[in-house]
Design an enzyme around this catalytic site. Structure first.
Site, PDB file in Angstrom:
ATOM      1  N   CYS A  44       0.824  -1.210   0.000  1.00 21.89           N
ATOM      2  CA  CYS A  44       0.000   0.000   0.000  1.00 21.89           C
ATOM      3  C   CYS A  44       0.863   1.267   0.000  1.00 21.89           C
ATOM      4  CB  CYS A  44      -0.931   0.005   1.216  1.00 21.89           C
ATOM      5  SG  CYS A  44      -1.877  -1.521   1.361  1.00 21.89           S
ATOM      6  N   GLY A 284      -7.341 -13.779   1.645  1.00 22.19           N
ATOM      7  CA  GLY A 284      -6.837 -12.615   0.907  1.00 22.19           C
ATOM      8  C   GLY A 284      -7.496 -12.421  -0.448  1.00 22.19           C
ATOM      9  N   ASP A 285      -6.764 -11.766  -1.340  1.00 16.66           N
ATOM     10  CA  ASP A 285      -7.312 -11.391  -2.649  1.00 16.66           C
ATOM     11  C   ASP A 285      -7.794 -12.595  -3.459  1.00 16.66           C
ATOM     12  OD1 ASP A 285      -6.459  -8.878  -1.996  1.00 16.66           O
ATOM     13  OD2 ASP A 285      -5.070  -8.643  -3.671  1.00 16.66           O
TER      14      ASP A 285
HETATM   15  P1  FAD Z   1      -0.461 -10.276  -1.380  1.00 17.11           P
HETATM   16  O1  FAD Z   1      -0.235  -9.383  -0.237  1.00 17.11           O
HETATM   17  O2  FAD Z   1      -0.393  -9.680  -2.739  1.00 17.11           O
HETATM   18  O3  FAD Z   1       0.573 -11.480  -1.301  1.00 17.11           O
HETATM   19  C1  FAD Z   1       0.553 -12.531  -2.227  1.00 17.11           C
HETATM   20  C2  FAD Z   1       1.954 -13.079  -2.353  1.00 17.11           C
HETATM   21  O4  FAD Z   1       1.845 -14.396  -2.821  1.00 17.11           O
HETATM   22  C3  FAD Z   1       2.793 -12.336  -3.388  1.00 17.11           C
HETATM   23  O5  FAD Z   1       3.965 -11.812  -2.792  1.00 17.11           O
HETATM   24  C4  FAD Z   1       3.119 -13.387  -4.426  1.00 17.11           C
HETATM   25  O6  FAD Z   1       4.416 -13.257  -4.943  1.00 17.11           O
HETATM   26  C5  FAD Z   1       2.973 -14.662  -3.640  1.00 17.11           C
HETATM   27  N1  FAD Z   1       2.646 -15.819  -4.465  1.00 17.11           N
HETATM   28  C6  FAD Z   1       1.645 -15.945  -5.354  1.00 17.11           C
HETATM   29  N2  FAD Z   1       1.634 -17.164  -5.907  1.00 17.11           N
HETATM   30  C7  FAD Z   1       2.656 -17.836  -5.337  1.00 17.11           C
HETATM   31  C8  FAD Z   1       3.150 -19.162  -5.495  1.00 17.11           C
HETATM   32  N3  FAD Z   1       2.584 -20.015  -6.321  1.00 17.11           N
HETATM   33  N4  FAD Z   1       4.228 -19.529  -4.755  1.00 17.11           N
HETATM   34  C9  FAD Z   1       4.814 -18.651  -3.886  1.00 17.11           C
HETATM   35  N5  FAD Z   1       4.385 -17.405  -3.715  1.00 17.11           N
HETATM   36  C10 FAD Z   1       3.316 -17.003  -4.408  1.00 17.11           C
HETATM   37  N6  FAD Z   1      -5.291  -2.387   0.105  1.00 17.11           N
HETATM   38  C11 FAD Z   1      -5.846  -1.590   1.051  1.00 17.11           C
HETATM   39  O7  FAD Z   1      -6.692  -2.070   1.808  1.00 17.11           O
HETATM   40  N7  FAD Z   1      -5.480  -0.282   1.174  1.00 17.11           N
HETATM   41  C12 FAD Z   1      -4.548   0.281   0.387  1.00 17.11           C
HETATM   42  O8  FAD Z   1      -4.219   1.466   0.526  1.00 17.11           O
HETATM   43  C13 FAD Z   1      -3.951  -0.506  -0.617  1.00 17.11           C
HETATM   44  N8  FAD Z   1      -3.032   0.014  -1.466  1.00 17.11           N
HETATM   45  C14 FAD Z   1      -2.425  -0.791  -2.374  1.00 17.11           C
HETATM   46  C15 FAD Z   1      -1.457  -0.241  -3.198  1.00 17.11           C
HETATM   47  C16 FAD Z   1      -0.798  -1.039  -4.116  1.00 17.11           C
HETATM   48  C17 FAD Z   1       0.218  -0.429  -5.014  1.00 17.11           C
HETATM   49  C18 FAD Z   1      -1.101  -2.427  -4.189  1.00 17.11           C
HETATM   50  C19 FAD Z   1      -0.359  -3.298  -5.145  1.00 17.11           C
HETATM   51  C20 FAD Z   1      -2.085  -2.978  -3.389  1.00 17.11           C
HETATM   52  C21 FAD Z   1      -2.754  -2.164  -2.477  1.00 17.11           C
HETATM   53  N9  FAD Z   1      -3.762  -2.673  -1.651  1.00 17.11           N
HETATM   54  C22 FAD Z   1      -4.350  -1.872  -0.718  1.00 17.11           C
HETATM   55  C23 FAD Z   1      -4.239  -4.069  -1.792  1.00 17.11           C
HETATM   56  C24 FAD Z   1      -3.605  -4.963  -0.766  1.00 17.11           C
HETATM   57  O9  FAD Z   1      -2.218  -4.782  -0.784  1.00 17.11           O
HETATM   58  C25 FAD Z   1      -3.969  -6.407  -1.077  1.00 17.11           C
HETATM   59  O10 FAD Z   1      -5.371  -6.536  -1.016  1.00 17.11           O
HETATM   60  C26 FAD Z   1      -3.342  -7.367  -0.088  1.00 17.11           C
HETATM   61  O11 FAD Z   1      -1.948  -7.287  -0.144  1.00 17.11           O
HETATM   62  C27 FAD Z   1      -3.774  -8.817  -0.403  1.00 17.11           C
HETATM   63  O12 FAD Z   1      -3.119  -9.708   0.443  1.00 17.11           O
HETATM   64  P2  FAD Z   1      -2.808 -11.195  -0.029  1.00 17.11           P
HETATM   65  O13 FAD Z   1      -2.093 -11.842   1.083  1.00 17.11           O
HETATM   66  O14 FAD Z   1      -4.023 -11.801  -0.552  1.00 17.11           O
HETATM   67  O15 FAD Z   1      -1.843 -11.017  -1.283  1.00 17.11           O
END
Ligand code: FAD
Length: 578
Positions: A44, A284-285
């Protein structure tokens, strides 16, 4: 040794799950795989490092693998991509990205927190060297060094969502001239059109060029410049392009292993965040969640829900504190230059998409207020839209303003989470001293307006209904002061200042329906009450001339100063053009 829990993905959801697992169980064996170099970084914060507000790159690295290993006694393996899941064996296949080695790892429980990836549709020229997406630290480094090395003078942002607009601000901070191309008729999809219009005006006031209702049909790169041909046939040129047109869940791993997914590739989980496999959880996402308000399945890629799910999933796997995930209401906030744009719950577009009708299924309170007492220096305007059902239950809210937006949206988000009603917004006793709020906080105020509508004490016309009114029956009545009228007025409105209204009532006609309007809707409501109490028909213009102006008379004037607070009489800032 306790349960062996393997986590795929080491950022928001994955890192949180790891920490909670260890805090609850000192004996669990925890292994985390991350295909990138970094874990637990501040995605973020990435736009703000590019813009220079966050000065140190290291500040983005919230925890290093070493920190996590030392603090949580967990095995963290970066550059390690999980390429397969064997559900029957309860093993995964891992590829070491540096060496190319492939090996198996067993698990008792598996957590997928694989996140999402920016969409890159097959548009001709999209692979041009100056077209970038922003999602992780390597993307950030690439964009930052491109700016430092090539010194671009202008940038095009494709996609007006929160990341696109955060980038617009941050590139502008870097001295670039910025254009935003957006396929929809508005930026910031979580808010409704009239709220987005405030954002449009603000972006324009900062010199950002907006291309709305227009998509990209091709990119042509030549000598460091990309020309984007738009679907309208217009074109726009930039020294760099940031693509921010949406994301897709990283659901391939789940798909290959036969976990049940939705059409978009989102993993389907139960209320305990368990997938269709007994030993695999997902957060998560990448998961489908229940929309807290509408109780329908949806996908909401936000950091807050991912973090909460990380905690819940750890509790559930360890079995000590079983917890349900109760749904996502999509509370979000973004800083867009001087503005803060925030929302929670459902917006009106979604209600309409679900077949809900204004005044049949839901109602709207729209107010313009000051962030704190107008007499105390520094008060700034704020617009609140509240959606509530016909029983008064809060369905959602959107707030756009300069100061204090964050706390108001959080108060309404909290009320919504506890199934609060309009009357609860009125009852809330919120902290007040002049530098912070008003004795009637903006949240109370929007509650009062909604309550008046529910009680039938007042009725309203929305900006969009003005064009549909039968003006043989309706008459617009400007009840502002003469000086305010000089700034601009609604065509064909008659003028009787509020303080003259009672003495001039005899000039009005009891068969006509009057639409009193003032600057922001407050004096319009007073006029509405005077008219009704004296046997006249009346409906107040919601949001008054301020909303009318932003909807029908968008300014092209570049505003150099911050807007002024609304005065006690409701006189609004006059720095914005007519
Ligand atoms: P992520 O945090 O994206 O982590 C997923 C990880 O899994 C990644 O590092 C990826 O490399 C890894 N991965 C994927 N597949 C594999 C695999 N097969 N093997 C090993 N590793 C793997 N949300 C907010 O609420 N407020 C904000 O202000 C905000 N700003 C944002 C700004 C930016 C620029 C971005 C990119 C996102 C922002 N978000 C914000 C969204 C928020 O960051 C995401 O919703 C959150 O990080 C999702 O968490 P997650 O654990 O699902 O995925």
């Amino acid at each position: 040794m306790g349960k062996k829990v393997v986590i795929v993905g080491g950022v928001a959801g994955g890192a949180t799950a790891l920490a909670r697992l260890r805090r609850v169980d000192e004996h669990a064996e925890i292994v985390l795989f991350e295909r990138g170099e970094y874990i637990s970084f501040a995605n973020c914060g990435l736009p703000y490092y590019i813009g220079g507000t966050i000065e140190e790159r290291d500040a983005l690295l919230v925890s290093t693998p070493e920190d996590i290993m030392n603090k949580f006694n967990a095995d963290v393996r970066t550059f390690s991509e999980v390429t397969k899941i064997n559900k029957e064996e309860k093993t995964i296949q891992v590829k070491n990205i540096k060496t190319g080695d492939v090996y198996k790892e067993s698990y008792d429980y598996l957590i997928l927190s694989t996140g999402s990836t920016p969409i890159k549709p097959p548009i001709p020229g999209i692979e041009s060297p100056n077209v970038f997406s922003l999602w992780n630290i390597p993307d950030t480094d690439t964009i930052k060094s491109y700016i430092n090395d090539k010194k671009p003078k202008n940038a095009i942002i494709v996609g007006g969502g929160f990341i696109g607009l955060e980038m617009a601000e941050n590139l502008h901070d870097q001295g670039l001239e910025v254009s935003v191309v957006e396929m929809l008729d508005q930026v910031m999809a979580p808010i409704d059109f009239e709220m987005a219009q405030i954002v449009h005006e603000h972006l324009k006031s900062k010199g950002v060029h907006l291309y709305l209702k227009d998509g990209v049909s091709r990119f042509d790169y030549e000598n460091g410049v990309t020309t984007i041909t738009l679907q309208s046939g217009n074109s726009v040129q930039g020294d760099m392009v940031i693509l921010s047109i949406g994301i897709r869940p990283n659901g391939e791993l789940a798909k290959d292993s036969g976990l049940v997914q939705n059409q978009r590739g989102g993993i389907i989980v139960d209320k305990y965040l368990k997938t269709s496999d007994e030993y695999i959880y997902a957060i998560g996402d990448v998961i489908e969640v229940e929309d807290y308000v509408n109780k329908i399945q949806t996908m909401v890629p936000l950091a807050g829900p991912a973090n909460k799910q990380g905690r819940i999933v750890a509790n559930n796997i360890l079995g000590k504190y079983k917890e349900e995930y109760k749904g996502t209401q999509g509370t979000s906030i973004a800083k867009i230059f001087d503005l803060t744009v925030a929302s929670t719950g459902v917006n009106e577009k979604t209600l309409n998409r679900l077949g809900k009708e204004y005044k049949k299924d839901y109602n709207i309170a729209l107010i313009h207020v000051n962030s704190h007492a107008g007499y105390y220096p520094g008060a700034l305007p704020m617009t609140i839209k509240l959606l509530f059902d016909m029983e008064g239950k809060v369905l959602g809210s959107q707030i756009v303003g300069y100061d204090g937006v964050d706390k108001r949206i959080d108060v309404i988000a909290t009320a919504l989470r506890f199934n609060g009603k309009v009357e609860d917004l009125i009852d809330l006793e919120l902290a007040y001293a002049p530098p912070y709020s008003s004795a009637k906080d903006p949240v109370n105020m929007v509650g009062f307006v909604a309550d008046n509508l529910m009680k039938g004490l007042t009725d309203q016309v929305l900006w969009r209904e003005l064009v549909e009114l039968d003006y043989s029956k309706y008459q617009l009545l400007d009840i502002r002061e003469e000086i305010e009228r000089e700034i601009g007025s609604i065509d064909n409105s008659i003028h009787i200042p509020l303080d003259k209204l009672r003495e001039r009532l005899s000039q009005l006609d009891k068969d006509t329906i009057y639409v009193p309007y003032c600057a922001i809707g407050l004096r319009g409501y007073l006029a509405d009450r005077i008219l009704k109490e004296n046997g006249y028909k009346s409906v107040n213009l919601a949001g008054g001339y301020t909303t009318y102006k932003v909807m029908y008379k968008q300014s092209n004037i570049v505003e150099k100063t911050m807007p002024k607070a609304f005065s006690d009489t409701g006189v609004t800032n006059v720095t914005v053009g007519k």
